[in-house]
Structure formats: C-alpha cells, structure tokens
Design an enzyme around this catalytic site. Structure first.
Site, short mmCIF file in Angstrom:
data_model
loop_
_atom_site.label_atom_id
_atom_site.label_comp_id
_atom_site.label_asym_id
_atom_site.label_seq_id
_atom_site.Cartn_x
_atom_site.Cartn_y
_atom_site.Cartn_z
N CYS A 187 2.11 9.77 1.73
CA CYS A 187 3.45 10.01 2.25
C CYS A 187 4.01 8.55 2.42
O CYS A 187 3.60 7.53 2.47
CB CYS A 187 3.22 10.37 3.89
SG CYS A 187 4.43 10.49 4.88
N CYS A 189 9.29 10.90 -2.38
CA CYS A 189 8.70 11.92 -0.86
C CYS A 189 7.50 12.64 -1.59
O CYS A 189 7.63 13.51 -2.55
CB CYS A 189 9.72 12.67 -0.75
SG CYS A 189 9.22 14.02 0.74
N1 DGL Z 1 8.94 11.47 2.88
C1 DGL Z 1 7.66 12.37 3.47
C2 DGL Z 1 6.30 12.45 2.43
O1 DGL Z 1 6.31 11.44 1.49
C3 DGL Z 1 7.28 12.18 4.75
C4 DGL Z 1 8.26 12.38 5.92
C5 DGL Z 1 8.91 13.74 5.87
O2 DGL Z 1 7.96 14.50 6.74
O3 DGL Z 1 9.83 14.01 5.70
O4 DGL Z 1 5.85 13.29 2.39
#
Ligand code: DGL
Length: 262
Positions: free
Chosen positions: A182, A70
C-alpha cells in the site's frame, strides 16, 4: 510528454519523490484522487471507474507513461486499462502498476514464505498471491488486510499506526519477506523493520525507482517520447488544509493544485 504518477491520495508522493531523486530530468505529473480516498474499502466497480477517470485526465494532461502507484487501483483496474481501454482509446500511452515489480523483488533470494499486508480490496483480489505464484508456484503466500492502518497514517496518528503494526506482526514472524502492499505503508516501514528484524521488509519507495529506470532503458520507444525539462505538477481532486499539510510532510516545497477538470 510527461511521466504520470497516480494514487488514490497523497501516499504516492513518496514514490514520486524516489522517481525524481533517481531520474530528475523528466517532467512529472502527479494526480491524487483525494476526493475518493480511501479506495481500499470501495467496491471493484467504483475503484475501476475512479481509476479510469483519473487515467483519462492524466492522458489529457500529456502523460505518456503513467505509473499507478496505488496498489488497490493496480489490483482492480490495471488489467482492464491495459487490455481494454488503452488499445482503443490511447494506443500510444503506457500504464504500469506496482504489483509485479514488487512481487519480483519479494520472490528473489530463495524466499519460501511471503507475507503481504495491504488494503481489503487488494487482499481480496489476491493479486499478490497470483503474481508471486506465477514467479514461483511453490511460494507460500499469506495476505492480510489492515483496513485501519491507512486512516491512522492519513490522520497523522503514528502512535495508533504503531499499535496496529504491533498487532499485525506476529502473523508474519515466520515469513522470509513481507510486502508492504500500500502506498501509505512506506511511512511506517520502520515499525515493521523494528518489530520483525529477521524478515525482509519490501517497501515500494525503495524499489520502484530502479524498476522505472530499467523500464525506460528497455523501452527506448517510450523513453524517446518523454520530455526532459524537469517540470513537476502536483494535482489532487480535492484540496483542503489537511491534504496540504500531508503533502508538505511527504514532499518538500510542494505546490499542490486542485484539478478543475475531473
Ligand atoms: N493508495 C492505496 C493503496 O496503495 C491505499 C489508500 C486507499 O485505500 O485508497 O492501496
């Protein structure tokens, strides 16, 4: 001991699939904090506390090397985890993020102008600008948040996602590279590629497996502790029919469980 992959939700399954394709013999444990998704619009304090809880849980599940897939959690929590938490609580565990490997790929090939599209929390942290300019202080970095793109992808609304990408791309048309910062964005990378044919689109599902392989090669002291039974465990903090449907789409024949201990 396993390789752990953490994400705020299920988007990180795309990166996990790339890891498994490239390095199939290892044992993998995936944990998605679907209960608290999205992280991207939360405060830094919340993101840090959710990420820390997840890392503690993954360590208790025998993860010896954890990749925070993430971007938002990497931006806000990785430094604290590496510098404050691990040395005291789990000195034998390594936790890595996705930002530095991605910045390294984007900054090569004489790029001068680099775009970053990410969640609001990642953009406001300016982590990509910081890391890119550590590699080359002359880089011009433009970071833009796309807060509505994750919800559109999560809701399987790819028509809306395409419209959002369409609205975003003019800002990046002069860039040499565009980082899709993301975990969800690899699912819409073709929209970016079709609309920005002259820009190198940097998508983490295409680069992280090589980076992991290289890390394991350079760190035999970690590699030697990992087991090779080819096992896979996938857990989320909240399991419902929507999460199951998304997981089935992202990962063939997945058996997703709800974690009881976090
Ligand atoms: N997994 C998050 C990222 O890579 C995106 C989704 C979220 O906002 O939790 O930034």
């Amino acid at each position: 001991m396993k390789i752990g992959v953490f994400d705020s939700g299920l988007g990180g399954l795309v990166i996990t699939q790339a890891f498994i394709n490239c390095l199939p013999d290892y044992d993998y444990f995936y944990y998605g904090d679907s209960k608290h998704l999205p992280y991207g619009d939360k405060t830094s304090g919340r993101i840090l506390s959710y990420t820390l809880n997840a890392i503690k849980y993954m360590i208790s599940c025998d993860c010896r090397l954890i990749i925070i897939a993430c971007n938002t959690a990497t931006s806000i929590a990785l430094r604290y985890i590496q510098q404050r938490f691990l040395p005291v609580e789990a000195p034998n565990v390594k936790v890595l993020g996705v930002v530095i490997p991605t910045a390294e790929v984007a900054a090569c090939d004489n790029a001068a102008n680099i775009g970053v599209v990410a969640t609001s929390a990642t953009v406001h942290s300016h982590i990509y600008r910081t890391e890119l300019q550590k590699i080359n202080p002359l880089l011009n970095v433009m970071e833009i948040a796309a807060p509505d793109l994750v919800p559109a992808i999560e809701n399987n609304n790819f028509k809306k996602a395409e419209l959002i990408v369409h609205r975003l791309v003019p800002s990046f048309s002069k860039c040499d590279s565009l980082i899709l910062g993301c975990t969800h964005y690899p699912l819409v990378k073709d929209f970016f590629r079709n609309m920005l044919p002259k820009v190198k689109i940097v998508s983490q599902d295409e680069l992280m497996a090589d980076k992991l392989k290289n890390y394991l090669y350079r760190h035999p002291e970690i590699e030697n502790t990992l087991t090779h039974y080819g096992s896979r465990n996938f857990e989320v903090s909240l399991l419902n029919s929507h999460a199951e449907k998304v997981a089935q789409k992202l990962f063939s024949k997945i058996e997703l469980k709800e974690s009881k201990s976090i």
